[in-house]
Design a protein around this motif. Structure first.
Motif, PDB file in Angstrom:
ATOM      1  N   THR A   7      -4.439  22.840  57.411  1.00  0.00           N
ATOM      2  CA  THR A   7      -5.519  23.747  57.025  1.00  0.00           C
ATOM      3  C   THR A   7      -5.093  25.171  57.332  1.00  0.00           C
ATOM      4  OG1 THR A   7      -7.168  22.054  57.546  1.00  0.00           O
ATOM      5  CG2 THR A   7      -7.955  24.311  57.317  1.00  0.00           C
ATOM      6  N   ILE A   8      -5.236  26.055  56.363  1.00  0.00           N
ATOM      7  CA  ILE A   8      -4.812  27.457  56.505  1.00  0.00           C
ATOM      8  C   ILE A   8      -6.042  28.343  56.344  1.00  0.00           C
ATOM      9  CG2 ILE A   8      -3.323  29.279  55.597  1.00  0.00           C
ATOM     10  CD1 ILE A   8      -1.503  27.110  54.473  1.00  0.00           C
ATOM     11  N   GLU A   9      -6.282  29.210  57.315  1.00  0.00           N
ATOM     12  CA  GLU A   9      -7.470  30.063  57.266  1.00  0.00           C
ATOM     13  C   GLU A   9      -7.088  31.521  57.490  1.00  0.00           C
ATOM     14  OE1 GLU A   9     -11.673  30.530  59.708  1.00  0.00           O
ATOM     15  OE2 GLU A   9     -10.794  28.537  59.438  1.00  0.00           O
ATOM     16  N   ASN A  10      -7.451  32.363  56.518  1.00  0.00           N
ATOM     17  CA  ASN A  10      -7.277  33.821  56.575  1.00  0.00           C
ATOM     18  C   ASN A  10      -5.818  34.269  56.540  1.00  0.00           C
ATOM     19  OD1 ASN A  10     -10.050  34.235  56.707  1.00  0.00           O
ATOM     20  ND2 ASN A  10     -10.075  34.143  58.947  1.00  0.00           N
ATOM     21  N   TYR A  11      -4.927  33.363  56.132  1.00  0.00           N
ATOM     22  CA  TYR A  11      -3.510  33.719  56.011  1.00  0.00           C
ATOM     23  C   TYR A  11      -3.172  33.943  54.543  1.00  0.00           C
ATOM     24  CZ  TYR A  11       1.603  33.300  56.381  1.00  0.00           C
ATOM     25  OH  TYR A  11       2.952  33.532  56.316  1.00  0.00           O
ATOM     26  N   ARG A  12      -2.789  35.169  54.236  1.00  0.00           N
ATOM     27  CA  ARG A  12      -2.415  35.565  52.872  1.00  0.00           C
ATOM     28  C   ARG A  12      -3.499  35.220  51.858  1.00  0.00           C
ATOM     29  NH1 ARG A  12       4.217  35.005  52.548  1.00  0.00           N
ATOM     30  NH2 ARG A  12       4.599  36.105  54.513  1.00  0.00           N
ATOM     31  N   LYS A  13      -3.225  34.320  50.918  1.00  0.00           N
ATOM     32  CA  LYS A  13      -4.190  34.034  49.855  1.00  0.00           C
ATOM     33  C   LYS A  13      -5.344  33.142  50.318  1.00  0.00           C
ATOM     34  CE  LYS A  13      -3.513  34.691  45.879  1.00  0.00           C
ATOM     35  NZ  LYS A  13      -3.856  35.752  44.920  1.00  0.00           N
ATOM     36  N   PHE A  14      -5.215  32.528  51.489  1.00  0.00           N
ATOM     37  CA  PHE A  14      -6.174  31.512  51.916  1.00  0.00           C
ATOM     38  C   PHE A  14      -7.314  32.121  52.726  1.00  0.00           C
ATOM     39  CE2 PHE A  14      -2.491  29.053  50.887  1.00  0.00           C
ATOM     40  CZ  PHE A  14      -2.980  27.847  50.435  1.00  0.00           C
ATOM     41  N   ARG A  15      -8.533  31.589  52.481  1.00  0.00           N
ATOM     42  CA  ARG A  15      -9.698  32.006  53.257  1.00  0.00           C
ATOM     43  C   ARG A  15     -10.175  30.819  54.102  1.00  0.00           C
ATOM     44  NH1 ARG A  15     -12.091  35.251  55.483  1.00  0.00           N
ATOM     45  NH2 ARG A  15     -13.872  36.161  54.439  1.00  0.00           N
ATOM     46  N   ASN A  16     -11.467  30.582  54.170  1.00  0.00           N
ATOM     47  CA  ASN A  16     -11.974  29.585  55.103  1.00  0.00           C
ATOM     48  C   ASN A  16     -12.658  28.400  54.426  1.00  0.00           C
ATOM     49  OD1 ASN A  16     -14.141  30.988  54.179  1.00  0.00           O
ATOM     50  ND2 ASN A  16     -14.744  31.844  56.154  1.00  0.00           N
ATOM     51  N   LYS A  17     -12.406  28.195  53.139  1.00  0.00           N
ATOM     52  CA  LYS A  17     -12.919  27.000  52.475  1.00  0.00           C
ATOM     53  C   LYS A  17     -11.932  26.569  51.393  1.00  0.00           C
ATOM     54  CE  LYS A  17     -15.801  29.591  49.186  1.00  0.00           C
ATOM     55  NZ  LYS A  17     -17.167  29.775  48.651  1.00  0.00           N
ATOM     56  N   ASN A  18     -12.000  25.300  51.030  1.00  0.00           N
ATOM     57  CA  ASN A  18     -11.056  24.730  50.048  1.00  0.00           C
ATOM     58  C   ASN A  18      -9.619  25.107  50.413  1.00  0.00           C
ATOM     59  OD1 ASN A  18     -13.295  23.804  48.563  1.00  0.00           O
ATOM     60  ND2 ASN A  18     -13.413  25.713  47.424  1.00  0.00           N
ATOM     61  N   ASN A  19      -9.278  24.897  51.673  1.00  0.00           N
ATOM     62  CA  ASN A  19      -7.996  25.387  52.197  1.00  0.00           C
ATOM     63  C   ASN A  19      -7.197  24.308  52.925  1.00  0.00           C
ATOM     64  OD1 ASN A  19      -9.867  25.193  54.242  1.00  0.00           O
ATOM     65  ND2 ASN A  19      -9.344  27.110  55.236  1.00  0.00           N
ATOM     66  N   VAL A  20      -7.419  23.044  52.545  1.00  0.00           N
ATOM     67  CA  VAL A  20      -6.725  21.924  53.197  1.00  0.00           C
ATOM     68  C   VAL A  20      -5.674  21.356  52.255  1.00  0.00           C
ATOM     69  CG1 VAL A  20      -6.973  19.675  54.290  1.00  0.00           C
ATOM     70  CG2 VAL A  20      -8.793  21.378  54.520  1.00  0.00           C
ATOM     71  N   ILE A  21      -4.429  21.325  52.713  1.00  0.00           N
ATOM     72  CA  ILE A  21      -3.327  20.739  51.934  1.00  0.00           C
ATOM     73  C   ILE A  21      -3.032  19.360  52.511  1.00  0.00           C
ATOM     74  CG2 ILE A  21      -0.924  20.973  51.219  1.00  0.00           C
ATOM     75  CD1 ILE A  21      -2.710  24.013  52.502  1.00  0.00           C
ATOM     76  N   ASN A  22      -3.054  18.356  51.670  1.00  0.00           N
ATOM     77  CA  ASN A  22      -2.778  16.986  52.111  1.00  0.00           C
ATOM     78  C   ASN A  22      -1.329  16.618  51.826  1.00  0.00           C
ATOM     79  OD1 ASN A  22      -5.400  16.471  53.026  1.00  0.00           O
ATOM     80  ND2 ASN A  22      -6.096  15.843  51.003  1.00  0.00           N
ATOM     81  N   PHE A  23      -0.735  15.880  52.741  1.00  0.00           N
ATOM     82  CA  PHE A  23       0.646  15.427  52.594  1.00  0.00           C
ATOM     83  C   PHE A  23       0.679  13.902  52.567  1.00  0.00           C
ATOM     84  CE2 PHE A  23       0.909  19.632  54.329  1.00  0.00           C
ATOM     85  CZ  PHE A  23       2.027  20.198  53.740  1.00  0.00           C
ATOM     86  N   VAL A  24       1.622  13.383  51.817  1.00  0.00           N
ATOM     87  CA  VAL A  24       1.725  11.935  51.668  1.00  0.00           C
ATOM     88  C   VAL A  24       2.633  11.374  52.756  1.00  0.00           C
ATOM     89  CG1 VAL A  24       3.656  12.106  50.050  1.00  0.00           C
ATOM     90  CG2 VAL A  24       2.259  10.050  50.072  1.00  0.00           C
ATOM     91  N   GLU A  25       2.338  10.156  53.147  1.00  0.00           N
ATOM     92  CA  GLU A  25       3.157   9.478  54.152  1.00  0.00           C
ATOM     93  C   GLU A  25       4.566   9.265  53.616  1.00  0.00           C
ATOM     94  OE1 GLU A  25       3.175   5.253  56.684  1.00  0.00           O
ATOM     95  OE2 GLU A  25       1.572   5.705  55.235  1.00  0.00           O
ATOM     96  N   PRO A  26       5.582   9.492  54.447  1.00  0.00           N
ATOM     97  CA  PRO A  26       6.961   9.327  53.952  1.00  0.00           C
ATOM     98  C   PRO A  26       7.332   7.869  53.781  1.00  0.00           C
ATOM     99  CG  PRO A  26       6.979   9.782  56.299  1.00  0.00           C
ATOM    100  CD  PRO A  26       5.542   9.908  55.857  1.00  0.00           C
ATOM    101  N   SER A  27       8.323   7.654  52.908  1.00  0.00           N
ATOM    102  CA  SER A  27       8.919   6.329  52.777  1.00  0.00           C
ATOM    103  C   SER A  27      10.223   6.313  53.556  1.00  0.00           C
ATOM    104  CB  SER A  27       9.192   5.996  51.309  1.00  0.00           C
ATOM    105  OG  SER A  27       7.985   5.880  50.596  1.00  0.00           O
ATOM    106  N   ASN A  28      10.601   5.143  54.041  1.00  0.00           N
ATOM    107  CA  ASN A  28      11.846   5.018  54.786  1.00  0.00           C
ATOM    108  C   ASN A  28      13.007   4.867  53.819  1.00  0.00           C
ATOM    109  OD1 ASN A  28      10.532   5.177  57.241  1.00  0.00           O
ATOM    110  ND2 ASN A  28      10.254   2.960  57.389  1.00  0.00           N
ATOM    111  N   ILE A  29      13.647   5.986  53.472  1.00  0.00           N
ATOM    112  CA  ILE A  29      14.765   5.949  52.547  1.00  0.00           C
ATOM    113  C   ILE A  29      16.000   5.471  53.297  1.00  0.00           C
ATOM    114  CG2 ILE A  29      16.132   7.289  50.919  1.00  0.00           C
ATOM    115  CD1 ILE A  29      13.831   9.277  50.817  1.00  0.00           C
ATOM    116  N   GLY A  30      16.623   4.463  52.760  1.00  0.00           N
ATOM    117  CA  GLY A  30      17.769   3.877  53.434  1.00  0.00           C
ATOM    118  C   GLY A  30      17.579   2.400  53.664  1.00  0.00           C
ATOM    119  N   THR A  31      16.378   1.924  53.357  1.00  0.00           N
ATOM    120  CA  THR A  31      16.091   0.502  53.537  1.00  0.00           C
ATOM    121  C   THR A  31      16.378  -0.297  52.281  1.00  0.00           C
ATOM    122  OG1 THR A  31      13.797   0.875  52.904  1.00  0.00           O
ATOM    123  CG2 THR A  31      14.331   0.985  55.249  1.00  0.00           C
TER     124      THR A  31
END
Length: 746
Positions: A7-31
């Motif tokens: 969540t980014i608040e008041n940094y550059r383009k971001f304010r205090n709503k609709n400011n959550v970036i979701n990341f996906v769980e990694p896969s184990n590459i090499g299996t």
């Protein structure tokens, strides 16, 4: 262990709503063994995609993480413009206690999996995770003023000066920025003292004083190479070769032995030269002279960095790096950086570290096919690099990292969706109210919550590969339901003073299936105009078709069900009244039903009117969606399609008549008359008949009309039917309003 959200608040383009970036769980590459199944896609479904138009805030996400990991001082320009403006106005208000101090705020949510033996060493101050399974750990990060008393005093002096000098608002805001940059006379701090410091807090608000984000997050960035220079591939692969020697003890030992032999050979070869120089020096100074001693000085570092020549081959021919195209150089550079990342990746680091690899705008200089190739085949490149790294190791390395790609390439978006067969893990960034808005897309949002296996979602996933992925980067969207609209509207947009300055995408969504895109379009928050047809339901006899025995009784022509040859009428019926008529258009039916439901929720009473009824028609608006159709008469008749509306609106236009004469010469001459003796008014009373004749050659009609509009500059261009012009006006007003909000205009 992995990063779930930021969540980014008041940094550059971001304010205090609709400011959550979701990341996906990694896969184990090499299996898996990539050599066994080259079609296996690991990165595709496990990549976080961050998409949006230019200047929407995509790069800001990696910049924020870098700021925090490196414990850097923010610049004054790192603070959101609106946030600073609000602080400025509060400072200049008559009374404000306590004085608000500027701060940047972030929140990380890390997922810890005790079943995978994740180590809590770096997170002990934030949570005590016991038992098994996944647990969330929240870390609040604030970039705060370190010297509050000095800053408050500086604000007091700043306010007094602004009021005494009666400074304009823009000038006083500039002074506030100087203060934040520590370049203002109002703030007297030692040069060694930094204005801001980074603090970490747990979910209860207690400060974690021993925590360091850099120990938790291993951040690696592959930046967008917009200025590729000669030798960039040599630099990248030089780094790879050097690291591989460092991690290969046997190979490095053998190389160092060879270097020693080279130095001995060099010393022997140049020894006579050093004696010659020394003899000359003795002639200058007999008693105290300087001798020159030359020795071989090839080192391991200089050999790897400077003495290895990198040749590249193309179809077996060795060619200089400078002869590769920019797109290919960029592709090789990205893959080279990934190989180096894989080589330097510490085994099992994911048990105590969040590994993030950001790839910024990989599409630079790449043509569309190469962009899709990149996202489709990058899995195999990473897997093969890992296979090489593990080749001579008994303790195999498994790459467990989260990969995030920022892009404004519709081709990469398309490839991502198809490689993973999902809209999940896409963060769409747009600008609303002058701030970055993050819209977390997923299959549920796109399908309108119909479910992951719904027919609507399956259709969108398949159809998106043709063009729909462009809508993620559009300023506005127009959905149409036919080839005629798709071909003609772009011409009229290009000639509109307002619309031509925006990126307006036109999508032909073919009638009944159009509504499946509406949940996605609504989620994107950009103006979306839906142009559809009235599609008046006529009886067979009104379409100049003979009734069949199975047709119901027809009160228009007298046909009786089960009987043949009973009808008294067979004609192309013009519609002058919508009384008791219905539409077959599913989009109109859906929106009319939605409107009725909203009216009932508002407490309004509505007549028991069917949703397919053509009575009481209005245009429909639902947030950023606006639907227009032929709801009003044109020259006393209702048009059922764009072609008919065009004919009724432009019946006396020369270009339209030339087009009709070319496309349907026989029917045109029958209705209007031969050239030189035309009765153009007949086009009004026969508009539906002509439309029916054009039904099997709509593309010919639109192509011919467009051609004549372009080449006939001296002739008046046919005007758009009013319902389309109404839609354009709505879109222009919405775009103008949106632009004003982005620019900060009142």
């Amino acid at each position: 262990m992995y990063l779930e959200s930021l969540t980014i608040e008041n940094y550059r383009k971001f304010r205090n709503k609709n400011n959550v970036i979701n990341f996906v769980e990694p896969s184990n590459i090499g299996t898996i063994d990539a050599s066994e199944d080259d079609s296996m896609s690991v990165i595709g479904p496990s990549t976080t995609l961050i998409i949006g138009k230019n200047n929407a805030g995509k790069t800001t996400i990696a910049n924020a993480l870098r700021l925090l990991c490196e414990n850097s001082q923010p610049k004054s320009t790192d603070f959101n413009v609106d946030y600073i403006s609000e602080l400025h106005d509060k400072y200049l208000s008559e009374s404000i206690e306590p004085i608000p101090l500027p701060e940047l705020k972030f929140q990380l949510v890390a997922k810890v999996d005790m079943d995978k033996s994740d180590l809590m060493t770096n997170l002990l101050e934030f949570a005590s995770v016991n038992g098994s399974g996944l647990s969330s750990v929240k870390i609040t990060i604030k970039v705060e003023v370190s010297e509050a008393t000095a800053f408050e005093e500086a604000i007091g002096n700043f306010v007094k000066y602004v009021k005494d000098e009666n400074l304009p608002r823009n000038e006083s805001i500039t002074l506030l920025y100087d203060l934040l940059e520590q370049s203002s006379d109002f703030l007297e701090l030692n040069e060694e003292i930094k204005l801001f410091k980074i603090k970490y807090y747990d979910s209860r608000g207690f400060e974690a004083k021993r925590f360091s984000l850099k120990e938790l997050i291993n951040l690696r960035e592959i930046k967008a190479n917009r200025h590729l220079k000669d030798g960039i591939l040599t630099d990248v692969f030089n780094k790879i070769v050097g690291f591989q020697f460092e991690s290969d003890e046997v190979g490095k030992s053998n190389l160092e032995k060879e270097i020693k032999n080279i130095n001995e050979t060099l010393t022997t070869s140049i020894e006579s030269k050093s004696n010659n120089v020394s003899s000359v020096l003795r002639k200058i100074e007999h008693k105290s002279h300087v001798d020159l001693d030359l020795k071989g000085n090839v080192t391991y570092d200089s050999l790897v960095r400077n003495l290895i020549k990198y040749n590249f081959s193309d179809n077996g021919d060795y060619i200089p790096e400078s002869q590769f195209g920019l797109g290919y150089i960029n592709l090789l550079n990205i893959i080279g950086e990934i190989i180096h990342y894989v080589d330097s990746y510490k085994k099992d680091s994911y048990n105590s570290t969040i590994n993030l690899l950001f790839i910024e705008e990989p599409e630079a200089f790449m043509h569309p096919q190469m962009q899709e190739f990149f996202i489709n085949r990058i899995d195999n490149a990473v897997q093969h690099a890992l296979d090489i790294a593990n080749k001579n190791s008994d303790d195999k390395k498994v790459l467990n990292c989260q990969i995030a790609i920022t892009t404004h390439s519709s081709h990469i978006v398309n490839s991502k969706i198809h490689s993973s067969n999902s809209f999940d893990n896409i963060n769409y960034l747009t600008v609303l109210d002058k701030a970055a808005n993050v819209i977390n897309l997923n299959d549920s949002v796109v399908s309108g919550h119909h479910g992951k296996e719904s027919d609507e979602l399956k259709f969108i996933k398949k159809h998106i590969k043709y063009k729909v992925s462009e809508l993620f980067f559009s300023d506005a969207i127009i959905f149409v339901e036919g080839a005629t609209e798709e071909a003609l509207l772009q011409y009229y947009i290009d000639n509109d003073d307002v619309l031509k300055n925006s990126y307006v995408s036109i999508f032909n969504i073919n009638g009944a299936h159009g509504k499946v895109y509406l949940p996605l379009a609504k989620s994107l928050k950009v103006p979306c105009l839906i142009i559809t047809d009235l599609d008046i339901k006529r009886k067979a006899c009104q379409k100049n078709i003979k009734h069949s025995k199975d047709d119901d009784n027809c009160d228009y022509c007298g046909h009786k069900k089960g009987e043949s040859d009973t009808q008294s009428v067979k004609e192309y019926t013009q519609i002058s009244s919508l009384d008791k008529l219905i539409t077959t258009n599913s989009t109109i039916i859906s929106f009319k039903k939605l409107q009725k439901e909203e009216d009932l929720e508002d407490g309004e009473t509505t007549e028991n009117e069917s949703s397919d009824s053509l009575e009481n028609l209005i245009y429909y608006t639902d947030e950023n969606l606006h639907v227009v159709f032929q709801k009003d008469k044109i020259n006393n008749f209702y048009a059922t399609s764009l072609e008919e509306a065009f004919i009724l609106t432009n019946y006396n236009n020369e270009i339209l008549n030339e087009t009709l004469r070319t496309c349907k010469p026989a029917i045109y001459n029958t209705i209007v008359g031969s050239q030189g003796s035309e009765s153009l008014d007949n086009l009004i009373s026969k508009s539906y008949e002509i439309q029916r004749k054009l039904s099997k050659s709509k593309s010919d009609f639109s192509s011919e009309l467009l051609y004549r509009c372009i080449i006939s500059e001296e002739k008046p261009t046919p005007v758009l039917p009013q319902y389309i012009q109404d839609g354009f006006n709505w879109m222009k007003e919405t775009l103008t309003s949106s632009t004003s909000m982005k620019n900060g205009d009142e």
